[in-house]
Design a protein around this motif. Structure first.
Motif, PDB file in Angstrom:
ATOM      1  N   LEU A 140     -16.446   6.129   0.106  1.00  0.00           N
ATOM      2  CA  LEU A 140     -15.121   6.730   0.220  1.00  0.00           C
ATOM      3  C   LEU A 140     -14.697   6.873   1.675  1.00  0.00           C
ATOM      4  O   LEU A 140     -13.512   6.741   1.996  1.00  0.00           O
ATOM      5  CB  LEU A 140     -15.076   8.086  -0.483  1.00  0.00           C
ATOM      6  CG  LEU A 140     -15.300   8.094  -1.994  1.00  0.00           C
ATOM      7  CD1 LEU A 140     -15.153   9.509  -2.531  1.00  0.00           C
ATOM      8  CD2 LEU A 140     -14.399   7.127  -2.705  1.00  0.00           C
ATOM      9  N   THR A 141     -15.651   7.113   2.555  1.00  0.00           N
ATOM     10  CA  THR A 141     -15.345   7.206   3.987  1.00  0.00           C
ATOM     11  C   THR A 141     -14.814   5.873   4.501  1.00  0.00           C
ATOM     12  O   THR A 141     -13.825   5.833   5.250  1.00  0.00           O
ATOM     13  CB  THR A 141     -16.592   7.643   4.777  1.00  0.00           C
ATOM     14  OG1 THR A 141     -16.991   8.940   4.319  1.00  0.00           O
ATOM     15  CG2 THR A 141     -16.323   7.675   6.271  1.00  0.00           C
ATOM     16  N   GLN A 142     -15.444   4.801   4.086  1.00  0.00           N
ATOM     17  CA  GLN A 142     -14.975   3.465   4.483  1.00  0.00           C
ATOM     18  C   GLN A 142     -13.546   3.228   3.980  1.00  0.00           C
ATOM     19  O   GLN A 142     -12.685   2.767   4.726  1.00  0.00           O
ATOM     20  CB  GLN A 142     -15.911   2.404   3.925  1.00  0.00           C
ATOM     21  CG  GLN A 142     -15.460   0.987   4.200  1.00  0.00           C
ATOM     22  CD  GLN A 142     -16.292  -0.046   3.428  1.00  0.00           C
ATOM     23  OE1 GLN A 142     -17.244   0.289   2.739  1.00  0.00           O
ATOM     24  NE2 GLN A 142     -15.895  -1.290   3.545  1.00  0.00           N
ATOM     25  N   PHE A 143     -13.296   3.563   2.727  1.00  0.00           N
ATOM     26  CA  PHE A 143     -11.961   3.368   2.163  1.00  0.00           C
ATOM     27  C   PHE A 143     -10.945   4.266   2.864  1.00  0.00           C
ATOM     28  O   PHE A 143      -9.826   3.840   3.161  1.00  0.00           O
ATOM     29  CB  PHE A 143     -11.957   3.648   0.658  1.00  0.00           C
ATOM     30  CG  PHE A 143     -12.780   2.684  -0.156  1.00  0.00           C
ATOM     31  CD1 PHE A 143     -13.269   1.492   0.376  1.00  0.00           C
ATOM     32  CD2 PHE A 143     -13.079   2.967  -1.467  1.00  0.00           C
ATOM     33  CE1 PHE A 143     -14.029   0.618  -0.382  1.00  0.00           C
ATOM     34  CE2 PHE A 143     -13.830   2.092  -2.247  1.00  0.00           C
ATOM     35  CZ  PHE A 143     -14.305   0.912  -1.701  1.00  0.00           C
ATOM     36  N   ARG A 144     -11.328   5.526   3.139  1.00  0.00           N
ATOM     37  CA  ARG A 144     -10.424   6.433   3.844  1.00  0.00           C
ATOM     38  C   ARG A 144     -10.053   5.874   5.211  1.00  0.00           C
ATOM     39  O   ARG A 144      -8.904   5.929   5.632  1.00  0.00           O
ATOM     40  CB  ARG A 144     -11.069   7.815   4.003  1.00  0.00           C
ATOM     41  CG  ARG A 144     -10.104   8.821   4.664  1.00  0.00           C
ATOM     42  CD  ARG A 144     -10.801   9.917   5.423  1.00  0.00           C
ATOM     43  NE  ARG A 144     -11.694   9.361   6.412  1.00  0.00           N
ATOM     44  CZ  ARG A 144     -12.806   9.958   6.821  1.00  0.00           C
ATOM     45  NH1 ARG A 144     -13.164  11.112   6.337  1.00  0.00           N
ATOM     46  NH2 ARG A 144     -13.573   9.398   7.728  1.00  0.00           N
ATOM     47  N   ASP A 145     -11.037   5.313   5.903  1.00  0.00           N
ATOM     48  CA  ASP A 145     -10.765   4.748   7.223  1.00  0.00           C
ATOM     49  C   ASP A 145      -9.775   3.586   7.129  1.00  0.00           C
ATOM     50  O   ASP A 145      -8.910   3.432   8.005  1.00  0.00           O
ATOM     51  CB  ASP A 145     -12.067   4.306   7.890  1.00  0.00           C
ATOM     52  CG  ASP A 145     -12.951   5.488   8.269  1.00  0.00           C
ATOM     53  OD1 ASP A 145     -12.484   6.648   8.223  1.00  0.00           O
ATOM     54  OD2 ASP A 145     -14.136   5.247   8.605  1.00  0.00           O
ATOM     55  N   ASP A 146      -9.869   2.782   6.083  1.00  0.00           N
ATOM     56  CA  ASP A 146      -8.891   1.706   5.874  1.00  0.00           C
ATOM     57  C   ASP A 146      -7.494   2.292   5.662  1.00  0.00           C
ATOM     58  O   ASP A 146      -6.506   1.781   6.207  1.00  0.00           O
ATOM     59  CB  ASP A 146      -9.266   0.852   4.664  1.00  0.00           C
ATOM     60  CG  ASP A 146     -10.512   0.010   4.876  1.00  0.00           C
ATOM     61  OD1 ASP A 146     -10.935  -0.179   6.041  1.00  0.00           O
ATOM     62  OD2 ASP A 146     -11.076  -0.470   3.863  1.00  0.00           O
ATOM     63  N   GLU A 147      -7.408   3.362   4.868  1.00  0.00           N
ATOM     64  CA  GLU A 147      -6.116   3.996   4.592  1.00  0.00           C
ATOM     65  C   GLU A 147      -5.516   4.580   5.881  1.00  0.00           C
ATOM     66  O   GLU A 147      -4.311   4.475   6.111  1.00  0.00           O
ATOM     67  CB  GLU A 147      -6.249   5.102   3.535  1.00  0.00           C
ATOM     68  CG  GLU A 147      -6.966   4.750   2.262  1.00  0.00           C
ATOM     69  CD  GLU A 147      -6.453   3.532   1.501  1.00  0.00           C
ATOM     70  OE1 GLU A 147      -5.403   2.958   1.852  1.00  0.00           O
ATOM     71  OE2 GLU A 147      -7.118   3.142   0.526  1.00  0.00           O
ATOM     72  N   ILE A 148      -6.357   5.179   6.702  1.00  0.00           N
ATOM     73  CA  ILE A 148      -5.873   5.718   7.980  1.00  0.00           C
ATOM     74  C   ILE A 148      -5.349   4.586   8.862  1.00  0.00           C
ATOM     75  O   ILE A 148      -4.334   4.743   9.541  1.00  0.00           O
ATOM     76  CB  ILE A 148      -6.982   6.531   8.687  1.00  0.00           C
ATOM     77  CG1 ILE A 148      -7.254   7.821   7.906  1.00  0.00           C
ATOM     78  CG2 ILE A 148      -6.602   6.840  10.134  1.00  0.00           C
ATOM     79  CD1 ILE A 148      -8.477   8.593   8.367  1.00  0.00           C
ATOM     80  N   GLY A 149      -6.007   3.441   8.836  1.00  0.00           N
ATOM     81  CA  GLY A 149      -5.518   2.280   9.591  1.00  0.00           C
ATOM     82  C   GLY A 149      -4.137   1.846   9.126  1.00  0.00           C
ATOM     83  O   GLY A 149      -3.262   1.550   9.949  1.00  0.00           O
ATOM     84  N   HIS A 150      -3.919   1.817   7.814  1.00  0.00           N
ATOM     85  CA  HIS A 150      -2.594   1.463   7.284  1.00  0.00           C
ATOM     86  C   HIS A 150      -1.560   2.500   7.714  1.00  0.00           C
ATOM     87  O   HIS A 150      -0.451   2.150   8.119  1.00  0.00           O
ATOM     88  CB  HIS A 150      -2.626   1.385   5.762  1.00  0.00           C
ATOM     89  CG  HIS A 150      -3.507   0.314   5.218  1.00  0.00           C
ATOM     90  ND1 HIS A 150      -3.879   0.267   3.901  1.00  0.00           N
ATOM     91  CD2 HIS A 150      -4.086  -0.765   5.795  1.00  0.00           C
ATOM     92  CE1 HIS A 150      -4.652  -0.789   3.692  1.00  0.00           C
ATOM     93  NE2 HIS A 150      -4.799  -1.422   4.843  1.00  0.00           N
TER      94      HIS A 150
END
Length: 186
Positions: A140-150
């Motif tokens: 989930l941390t990896q996915f959250r980091d992707d969302e923050i990038g967007h």
């Protein structure tokens, strides 16, 4: 974007029910994200802003990776997706198309609003899961980091310059929060 601690849920089977809620809502969120970006990409595909279509299509692909992961987890753990999936798919496509038709800045405002809510939601889940399921928390941390990038890319590209930005952002965030609560339960 800050995480609020989630109190433990009491009762027999509470941890299984909570895992079901988490995976169901995260699957729904990624399904919606794929369709928002699909709608935005479609609108810009045959316009002078074709580069935006490609950008939204790229983000759609990143969200599809997340969606595929959640579909795998739902199957692996024998958890059903939300019954609202068909509604969320249509609503998300409409949101993507609608904001893109309002223009580039509105499309970015949509991205910023959605990704802010989702990143905050992931942060809460990560804090809750880290002690009991560090592997899922890491994913989930990896996915959250992707969302923050967007989110950050949308801000850089003028999300906050959209016409009626405060209203548009507030409406989208409210819709996301309502969809989260519904998807956890239904």
């Amino acid at each position: 974007m800050t995480a609020k601690p989630i109190p433990p849920r009491p009762g027999s089977g509470a941890s299984r029910r909570r895992l079901e809620e988490i995976l169901r809502v995260d699957h729904a969120g990624e399904l919606a994200a794929v369709h928002i970006y699909k709608g935005q990409s479609m609108v810009f595909s045959d316009t002078p802003k074709r580069d935006l279509s490609e950008q939204f299509s790229h983000m759609q692909g990143e969200e599809q990776v997340h969606l595929d992961a959640f579909e795998g987890l739902l199957r692996e753990k024998n958890i059903r997706p939300t019954a609202m999936s068909p509604v969320w798919r249509l609503a998300a496509l409409g949101l993507g198309v609608g904001t893109a038709l309002l223009g580039e800045k509105a499309a970015h405002a949509c991205t910023e609003a959605v990704e802010e809510v989702i990143a905050d939601h992931y942060a809460e889940q990560i804090a809750e899961l880290a002690p009991s399921d560090p592997e899922l928390a890491a994913r989930l941390t990896q996915f959250r980091d992707d969302e923050i990038g967007h989110h950050d890319r949308a801000v850089e590209q003028g999300a906050r310059e959209a016409t009626a930005y405060p209203l548009l952002s507030a409406l989208i965030k409210t819709g996301c929060r309502v969809a989260i609560k519904i998807s956890e339960k239904i």
